[in-house]
Enzyme design. Structure first.
Site, PDB file in Angstrom:
ATOM      1  CG  HIS A 138      27.185 -19.425  29.958  1.00 56.27           C
ATOM      2  ND1 HIS A 138      27.772 -19.414  28.716  1.00 56.27           N
ATOM      3  CD2 HIS A 138      27.370 -18.179  30.462  1.00 56.27           C
ATOM      4  CE1 HIS A 138      28.303 -18.229  28.480  1.00 56.27           C
ATOM      5  NE2 HIS A 138      28.056 -17.454  29.521  1.00 56.27           N
ATOM      6  CD  GLU A 175      23.648 -12.793  22.680  1.00 55.98           C
ATOM      7  OE1 GLU A 175      24.268 -12.436  23.692  1.00 55.98           O
ATOM      8  OE2 GLU A 175      23.377 -13.993  22.439  1.00 55.98           O
ATOM      9  CG  HIS A 246      26.618  -8.154  23.701  1.00 52.17           C
ATOM     10  ND1 HIS A 246      26.781  -8.605  24.991  1.00 52.17           N
ATOM     11  CD2 HIS A 246      25.980  -9.147  23.035  1.00 52.17           C
ATOM     12  CE1 HIS A 246      26.276  -9.825  25.104  1.00 52.17           C
ATOM     13  NE2 HIS A 246      25.786 -10.171  23.925  1.00 52.17           N
ATOM     14  CB  CYS A 367      27.214  -5.572  31.200  1.00 48.38           C
ATOM     15  SG  CYS A 367      28.071  -5.641  29.618  1.00 48.38           S
TER      16      CYS A 367
END
EC number: 3.5.3.23
Length: 446
Positions: A138, A175, A246, A367
């Site tokens: 996704h 990422e 992360h 985030c």
């Protein structure tokens, strides 16, 4: 020294914000899979956080959500017909793929790109490399549109270099800034770049959860950006196993301060020595470590203490930690946070912000934003329509109230009306943010 500031570019939550559980290793995402979300509430929470930073005197920009459902992706894997038919067929035949095509995950802008400010770049420009995010299907759909979005926000090629994502294959799994930390004396000064990786490209990985960032990806970004004073510490395997998918779940840094958990780095001593060596002659780094005894990994992941924004507030000597309310509500995390403020260290106070809708998918305050250090000239060269101001806040809040649903269950994602609603909302948004009439894929189809 050139005057500079750190601008936060926050991802605006999209109309398909939902809890489908698409991210292995993200414990909150897995735990809340199947629950009912509130896209309207999520978007308003994000806007309120942006306003909080604006009121503190910090520059703030808005990054638009991506078009979802991603019908083009579904067509590329064999579904055909009118867009509504494609969506309906995909949900019937391949619901997991359809769910991925509906994800609003671009809201977590910390994964949008890795950024090197002009003070650190070999050619004196701001460099941005959009992440390929290929570990999860996704998120791997985001790179092309993120590149387009960053080029609209930073259009001046004399000042900005927005690269294409790295090659989309496992050796260069990237990422974005969620695994990058920059330390410096002042924002306009040269800094030290920590590129934190989880695995090497040819390493046999047998962890329960994926290590999403490869060392080779960050080395490639460092080369293409010409990023000076770079080090490559390894994220601890124990952190990944504990739900820190992360590095920004276990570590955050700003100015001279690196604030991290005991289990953040595989070799904490080596990391500290390398940071000190890279910073020699520029600044004296400060390391603030929280022990496993004071904050066990389970409480860390539940509270997201380190997924906070560590902010330099104009007129204040010490840093502000803007933490999620989940930190306040967790007794161990709250004790650690308040202890920081009571000490004489670099973090002077802690405030809490409600982003619960995002947190239920494993995304805290940090985030939701991409940090970009900009000089005054670079700040002025960004798209002014995306600069967060009280007027834009009012306009976007009204737009969200009109366009977003306040309830979305996973099976609602198959509703063809949601496709129409989302496109109408995004079409209006391109006008509000001056993105052009060809910004989204559906706008480019004649």
């Amino acid at each position: 020294m050139i005057s500079a500031c750190e601008a936060n570019c926050d991802g605006l939550v999209g109309p398909t914000h939902s809890y489908v559980g698409l991210s292995p290793g993200n414990l909150a995402s897995t735990r809340n899979a199947g629950e009912v979300s509130n896209p309207r509430g999520a978007a308003l929470e994000g806007l309120a956080k942006m306003r909080r930073l604006y009121d503190l005197g910090l520059p703030q920009f808005v990054l638009p959500p991506h078009e979802r459902p991603a019908v083009g992706f579904l067509k590329s894997i064999g579904f055909s017909g009118a867009d509504e038919v494609v969506l309906e067929d995909a949900w019937k035949v391949a619901p997991a793929l359809a769910a991925a095509a509906c994800s609003a995950s671009s809201m977590w802008a910390a994964n949008a790109a890795t950024v090197t400010p002009s003070a650190d770049a070999a050619d004196g420009r701001v460099h941005l490399s959009p992440a390929n995010l290929l570990t999860n299907l996704h998120r791997s759909l985001e790179g092309e549109q993120t590149t387009r979005a960053l080029r609209r926000l930073f259009p001046d090629e004399q000042r900005f270099a927005v690269h294409d994502p790295l090659p989309a294959q496992p050796h260069f799994a990237d990422e974005g800034a969620a695994n990058h930390v920059r330390l410096c004396a002042k924002q306009g000064a040269p800094g030290v770049n920590l590129f934190v990786w989880g695995r090497e490209a040819w390493e046999h990985w047998n962890g329960a959860f994926p290590a999403r960032q490869t060392r080779e990806a960050f080395e490639a970004i460092q080369r293409r950006h010409g990023a000076a004073r770079s080090i490559f510490p390894r994220q601890a395997k124990a952190a990944i196993a504990g739900g820190a998918f992360h590095n920004d779940v276990v570590c955050v840094g700003t100015r001279e301060c690196l604030f991290f958990h005991e289990r953040a780095f595989e070799d904490r001593g080596l990391m500290e020595r390398e940071v000190r060596a890279a910073a020699e002659g520029l600044f004296e780094p400060t390391f603030v470590e929280v022990s496993e005894a004071d904050l066990p990994m389970a409480d860390l992941v539940a509270s997201y203490l380190f997924n906070s924004q560590l902010l330099v507030v104009p007129g204040e000597d010490r840093l502000l930690l803007l933490a999620p309310v989940e930190t306040r509500d967790n007794p161990r995390a709250h004790a650690v946070a308040e202890g920081l403020a009571a000490s004489n260290g670099p973090i002077g106070r802690v405030e809490y912000v409600d982003v619960r809708q995002s947190m239920r998918n494993g995304g805290g305050p940090a985030c939701l934003r991409l940090r970009v250090v900009l000089t005054e000239d670079e700040l002025a060269a960004a798209n002014p329509a995306q600069r967060f101001m009280p007027g834009l806040h009012t306009t976007l809040a009204a737009w969200v109230e009109r366009r977003y649903r306040d309830r979305l269950a996973p099976n609602d994602l198959a509703d063809p009306l949601l496709l129409t609603e989302s496109r109408e909302a995004l079409d209006e948004l391109t006008q509000i943010l001056d993105l052009g009439g060809d910004f989204y894929p559906f706008q480019r189809v004649s």
